[in-house]
Write a protein that holds these residues in place. Structure first.
Motif, PDB file in Angstrom:
ATOM      1  N   TRP A  22      34.562  74.184  35.720  1.00 49.58           N
ATOM      2  CA  TRP A  22      34.447  74.692  34.160  1.00 49.58           C
ATOM      3  C   TRP A  22      34.859  73.311  33.325  1.00 49.58           C
ATOM      4  O   TRP A  22      35.862  72.586  33.948  1.00 49.58           O
ATOM      5  CB  TRP A  22      35.373  75.377  33.687  1.00 49.58           C
ATOM      6  CG  TRP A  22      35.219  77.036  34.372  1.00 49.58           C
ATOM      7  CD1 TRP A  22      33.648  77.453  34.839  1.00 49.58           C
ATOM      8  CD2 TRP A  22      35.712  78.152  34.201  1.00 49.58           C
ATOM      9  NE1 TRP A  22      33.631  78.752  34.782  1.00 49.58           N
ATOM     10  CE2 TRP A  22      34.880  79.085  34.825  1.00 49.58           C
ATOM     11  CE3 TRP A  22      37.178  78.397  33.968  1.00 49.58           C
ATOM     12  CZ2 TRP A  22      35.581  80.412  34.949  1.00 49.58           C
ATOM     13  CZ3 TRP A  22      37.654  79.716  34.202  1.00 49.58           C
ATOM     14  CH2 TRP A  22      36.654  80.795  34.590  1.00 49.58           C
ATOM     15  N   PRO A  25      38.922  74.187  29.122  1.00 50.95           N
ATOM     16  CA  PRO A  25      39.834  74.931  29.744  1.00 50.95           C
ATOM     17  C   PRO A  25      39.814  76.666  29.751  1.00 50.95           C
ATOM     18  O   PRO A  25      40.377  77.095  30.376  1.00 50.95           O
ATOM     19  CB  PRO A  25      41.094  74.506  28.874  1.00 50.95           C
ATOM     20  CG  PRO A  25      40.602  73.352  28.219  1.00 50.95           C
ATOM     21  CD  PRO A  25      39.085  73.474  27.955  1.00 50.95           C
ATOM     22  N   VAL A  26      39.285  76.867  28.688  1.00 52.10           N
ATOM     23  CA  VAL A  26      38.939  78.514  28.604  1.00 52.10           C
ATOM     24  C   VAL A  26      37.603  78.791  28.718  1.00 52.10           C
ATOM     25  O   VAL A  26      36.641  78.514  27.933  1.00 52.10           O
ATOM     26  CB  VAL A  26      39.772  78.750  27.152  1.00 52.10           C
ATOM     27  CG1 VAL A  26      39.696  80.419  27.180  1.00 52.10           C
ATOM     28  CG2 VAL A  26      41.184  78.641  27.254  1.00 52.10           C
ATOM     29  N   GLN A  27      37.287  79.964  29.565  1.00 51.65           N
ATOM     30  CA  GLN A  27      35.853  80.413  29.829  1.00 51.65           C
ATOM     31  C   GLN A  27      36.082  81.897  29.473  1.00 51.65           C
ATOM     32  O   GLN A  27      36.034  82.725  30.320  1.00 51.65           O
ATOM     33  CB  GLN A  27      35.274  80.205  30.876  1.00 51.65           C
ATOM     34  CG  GLN A  27      35.054  78.831  31.346  1.00 51.65           C
ATOM     35  CD  GLN A  27      33.939  78.331  30.713  1.00 51.65           C
ATOM     36  OE1 GLN A  27      32.935  78.859  30.467  1.00 51.65           O
ATOM     37  NE2 GLN A  27      34.060  76.981  30.028  1.00 51.65           N
ATOM     38  N   GLN A  37      40.985  83.154  33.401  1.00 48.02           N
ATOM     39  CA  GLN A  37      39.675  82.612  32.876  1.00 48.02           C
ATOM     40  C   GLN A  37      40.084  81.201  32.186  1.00 48.02           C
ATOM     41  O   GLN A  37      39.409  81.029  30.999  1.00 48.02           O
ATOM     42  CB  GLN A  37      39.303  83.746  31.706  1.00 48.02           C
ATOM     43  CG  GLN A  37      38.877  84.793  32.404  1.00 48.02           C
ATOM     44  CD  GLN A  37      38.308  86.049  31.257  1.00 48.02           C
ATOM     45  OE1 GLN A  37      38.542  85.813  30.070  1.00 48.02           O
ATOM     46  NE2 GLN A  37      37.790  87.102  31.661  1.00 48.02           N
ATOM     47  N   SER A  38      40.810  80.604  32.928  1.00 46.91           N
ATOM     48  CA  SER A  38      41.147  79.405  32.306  1.00 46.91           C
ATOM     49  C   SER A  38      41.259  78.256  33.409  1.00 46.91           C
ATOM     50  O   SER A  38      41.443  78.385  34.725  1.00 46.91           O
ATOM     51  CB  SER A  38      42.341  79.127  31.617  1.00 46.91           C
ATOM     52  OG  SER A  38      43.390  79.464  32.299  1.00 46.91           O
ATOM     53  N   GLU A  39      40.837  76.981  33.164  1.00 52.85           N
ATOM     54  CA  GLU A  39      40.794  75.674  34.085  1.00 52.85           C
ATOM     55  C   GLU A  39      41.652  74.699  33.358  1.00 52.85           C
ATOM     56  O   GLU A  39      40.939  73.925  32.583  1.00 52.85           O
ATOM     57  CB  GLU A  39      39.518  75.330  34.513  1.00 52.85           C
ATOM     58  CG  GLU A  39      39.491  74.058  35.160  1.00 52.85           C
ATOM     59  CD  GLU A  39      40.314  74.039  36.333  1.00 52.85           C
ATOM     60  OE1 GLU A  39      41.615  73.455  36.362  1.00 52.85           O
ATOM     61  OE2 GLU A  39      40.229  74.808  37.254  1.00 52.85           O
ATOM     62  N   PRO A  40      43.034  74.632  33.681  1.00 52.88           N
ATOM     63  CA  PRO A  40      43.892  73.658  32.979  1.00 52.88           C
ATOM     64  C   PRO A  40      43.585  72.079  33.384  1.00 52.88           C
ATOM     65  O   PRO A  40      44.033  71.104  32.519  1.00 52.88           O
ATOM     66  CB  PRO A  40      45.294  73.863  33.485  1.00 52.88           C
ATOM     67  CG  PRO A  40      45.038  74.436  34.652  1.00 52.88           C
ATOM     68  CD  PRO A  40      43.721  75.268  34.729  1.00 52.88           C
ATOM     69  N   CYS A  42      40.389  70.418  33.861  1.00 53.24           N
ATOM     70  CA  CYS A  42      39.004  70.140  33.514  1.00 53.24           C
ATOM     71  C   CYS A  42      38.583  68.728  34.028  1.00 53.24           C
ATOM     72  O   CYS A  42      37.367  68.537  34.835  1.00 53.24           O
ATOM     73  CB  CYS A  42      38.408  70.499  32.309  1.00 53.24           C
ATOM     74  SG  CYS A  42      38.901  72.012  31.771  1.00 53.24           S
TER      75      CYS A  42
END
Length: 114
Positions: A22, A25-27, A37-40, A42
């Motif tokens: 992703w 950070p937030v999907q 539902q986040s990817e800190p 990226c």
């Protein structure tokens, strides 16, 4: 980890690949990731994908992409940037993993030839 497996994949003529990532950070609404539902990280994910020599595969939801971050993986004409060989762990770190000894380095440090 990609920094280790890339060494072997490249040696037998395969292009190592990181899974999709992703770019933001937030999907919200990601159906398979209800709990997280986040990817800190990226930027790290994008860099690892680019340095793998494999495909760069952002998997953001529609309208949720960071186009500027994604395009850091490509030249102005759209050509995918990639090193001459995939990024791999430094030899000292591979040896430390294999032969644990006092004073051996810990962590992950990768390099890639350009």
């Amino acid at each position: 980890p990609l920094g280790t497996t890339a060494l072997f994949a490249y040696a037998v003529g395969l292009a190592p690949s990181k899974d999709s990532f992703w770019s933001t950070p937030v999907q919200p609404g990601a159906p398979r990731y209800r709990a997280a539902q986040s990817e800190p990280r990226c930027r790290l994910q994008a860099a690892v994908s680019t340095l793998s020599r494999g495909p760069v595969a952002p998997s953001d939801g529609i309208g949720l992409s960071d186009a500027a971050l994604i395009m850091r993986s490509a030249a102005a004409d759209g050509t995918l940037l990639s090193p001459a060989r995939p990024a791999t762990k430094l030899d000292a770190f591979l040896a430390a993993d294999a032969f644990a000894s006092d004073g051996a380095p810990t962590g992950e440090v990768w390099f890639a030839d350009t």
